[in-house]
Design an enzyme around this catalytic site. Structure first.
Site, PDB file in Angstrom:
ATOM      1  N   TRP A 168      -6.263   1.833   5.827  1.00 59.26           N
ATOM      2  CA  TRP A 168      -6.751   0.652   5.109  1.00 59.26           C
ATOM      3  C   TRP A 168      -7.970   0.050   5.798  1.00 59.26           C
ATOM      4  CZ3 TRP A 168      -4.846   0.625   0.507  1.00 59.26           C
ATOM      5  CH2 TRP A 168      -3.537   1.022   0.281  1.00 59.26           C
ATOM      6  N   GLU A 369      -5.923  -9.374   7.128  1.00 59.58           N
ATOM      7  CA  GLU A 369      -6.215 -10.436   8.103  1.00 59.58           C
ATOM      8  C   GLU A 369      -4.999 -11.340   8.309  1.00 59.58           C
ATOM      9  OE1 GLU A 369      -9.240 -10.856   9.558  1.00 59.58           O
ATOM     10  OE2 GLU A 369     -10.484  -9.540   8.367  1.00 59.58           O
TER      11      GLU A 369
END
Ligand code: FAD
Length: 390
Positions: A168, A369
């Site tokens: 990713w 994040e």
């Protein structure tokens, strides 16, 4: 007293100085010209065909490594960087992701933890957009818990040999350089890996239904041999990647409000022109309640972002406060997009309007994040003093 401005109901522009406003308008105009006319098509095709050209243009605007100083970076304030993130994400989260990963993750890591030679070698070309960077932390089996990563860097004489997989990774397949985090004998270290290194490859991940106008990749490291000076010398341990993430998350606090603003504006326009039962749907109380609640959350979110920006500029921003902002603003942004979707009715699901694109993009932003749950745990720990991570 100035009149009420529906685009700025709290008068938040008063918090900005002429230089801030100039940067915001420049980035907004660039996105209107270079992204908005094409992004639905890129999104539908699941590609970002002009990524190298866009990166150079963003470099020309000073948007790459924008709040870093020296080495060709713009040295802008945190608030100015945030305003740029908001304007870019109002176009598409994929474009903001390109800029966040380049500036706040890859360049920030080299700027903060790199040697002088590493900074000289990479930062000017990354600031100009000539070289795209990526940041490899997540692995197939280790996302929220990066401390358990398996990618390993072993000493062989003075060289390092890296083995492992990252998953990713934004910008991976187009990156000229990857900042890769790996276990070593001494703990987690960062490595600057040129994309041409033997044993390194970055196949693109396909079949995404979110962030489709963004390159997302796997990083494969099979016996990648690097010289001794490839390691970032100034940090050991998870503190390295986490401080980069804190910087990038700060940009997301602003960026998410861009996606929300775009969807809100689409909903207001639509509500004023779409007629049912003989009058504009914006004249119905239920629609007005939705619009009022959306405006409240949108502008509260921008105010929060601004407050965090000022704290960052003053060197007083704590990671827990960034978690606060990321948790709130991404969650509220996705809610605003979903409500906008209902106001547009069937048209809400069409790529003719930006709303569904923003809503599906924000599904990624909600997860990357640090997921919602991770930020709740960060805040939960800060509030109680009790660690509930494991
Ligand atoms: P997991 O960690 O497996 O979590 C799955 C679920 O379990 C989540 O809801 C999570 O909150 C929950 N969970 C996990 N642990 C706990 C717990 N202790 N308590 C409660 N709930 C828990 N990574 C990079 O390194 N670089 C990049 O450039 C990058 N770009 C990305 C781009 C996109 C489009 C996407 C989707 C992801 C990207 N990521 C990148 C990865 C991203 O950071 C991870 O997906 C994220 O950290 C979550 O990890 P995971 O997907 O493995 O989920």
């Amino acid at each position: 007293i100035p009149p009420f401005d529906p685009t700025d109901p709290l008068g938040l522009d008063d918090l900005l100085d002429p230089e801030d406003l100039g940067i915001r308008d420049t980035v907004r105009a660039w996105a209107a010209d270079r992204v908005l006319p094409y992004v639905a098509d890129w999104y539908e095709k699941g590609e970002l065909p002009e990524i190298r050209e866009l990166a150079r243009e963003l470099g020309g605007l000073g948007a790459l490594g924008m709040s870093l100083s020296g080495y060709g970076c713009a040295g802008a304030s945190a608030v100015q960087y945030g305003l740029a993130c908001l304007e870019l994400e109002a176009a598409d989260s994929g474009i903001r992701s390109l800029v966040s990963v380049q500036g706040s993750l890859a360049m920030y890591a080299i700027h903060r933890f790199g040697s002088e030679a590493q900074k000289q070698e990479w930062l000017p070309r990354m600031a100009s957009g000539e070289v795209i960077g990526c940041f490899g932390l997540t692995e197939p089996d280790h996302g929220s818990d990066p401390a358990a990563m398996r990618t390993y860097a072993k000493r062989d004489g003075t060289d390092w040999v890296l083995n492992g997989r990252k998953m990713w990774i934004t910008n991976g397949s187009v990156a000229g350089v990857a900042v890769v985090w790996a276990q070593t004998e001494d703990g987690i270290r960062g490595f600057v890996v040129p994309a041409g290194s033997a044993g390194f490859s970055a196949p693109e991940i396909k079949h995404k239904w979110s962030l489709r106008a963004s390159v997302t990749s796997e990083l494969v490291l099979d016996d990648v041999r690097l010289p001794a000076d490839a390691v970032l010398p100034e940090v050991t341990g998870l503190r390295g990647p986490l401080s980069c993430l804190s910087h990038a998350r700060y940009g997301i606090v602003w960026g998410a409000m861009g996606a929300a603003r775009s969807s809100f504006e689409a909903a207001v326009d639509y509500a004023k022109s779409r007629e049912q039962f003989g009058r504009p749907i914006g004249g119905f109380q239920l629609t007005q309640a939705k619009l009022a609640d959306m405006a409240v959350e949108l502008h509260k979110g921008i105010l929060l972002a601004h407050h965090l920006g000022r704290r960052m500029d003053a060197g007083r921003l704590r990671p827990e406060q960034v978690s606060f902002g990321k948790l709130n603003n991404v969650r509220e942004a996705i809610e605003i997009c979903r409500t906008a979707r209902t106001i547009l009715g069937a048209n809400g699901i069409s790529l003719e309007y930006p709303v569904m694109r923003h809503a599906t993009n924000l599904e990624s932003v909600l997860t990357y994040e640090g997921t919602v749950e991770m930020h709740q745990l960060v805040l939960g720990k800060a509030l109680t003093g009790l660690d509930a991570f494991r």
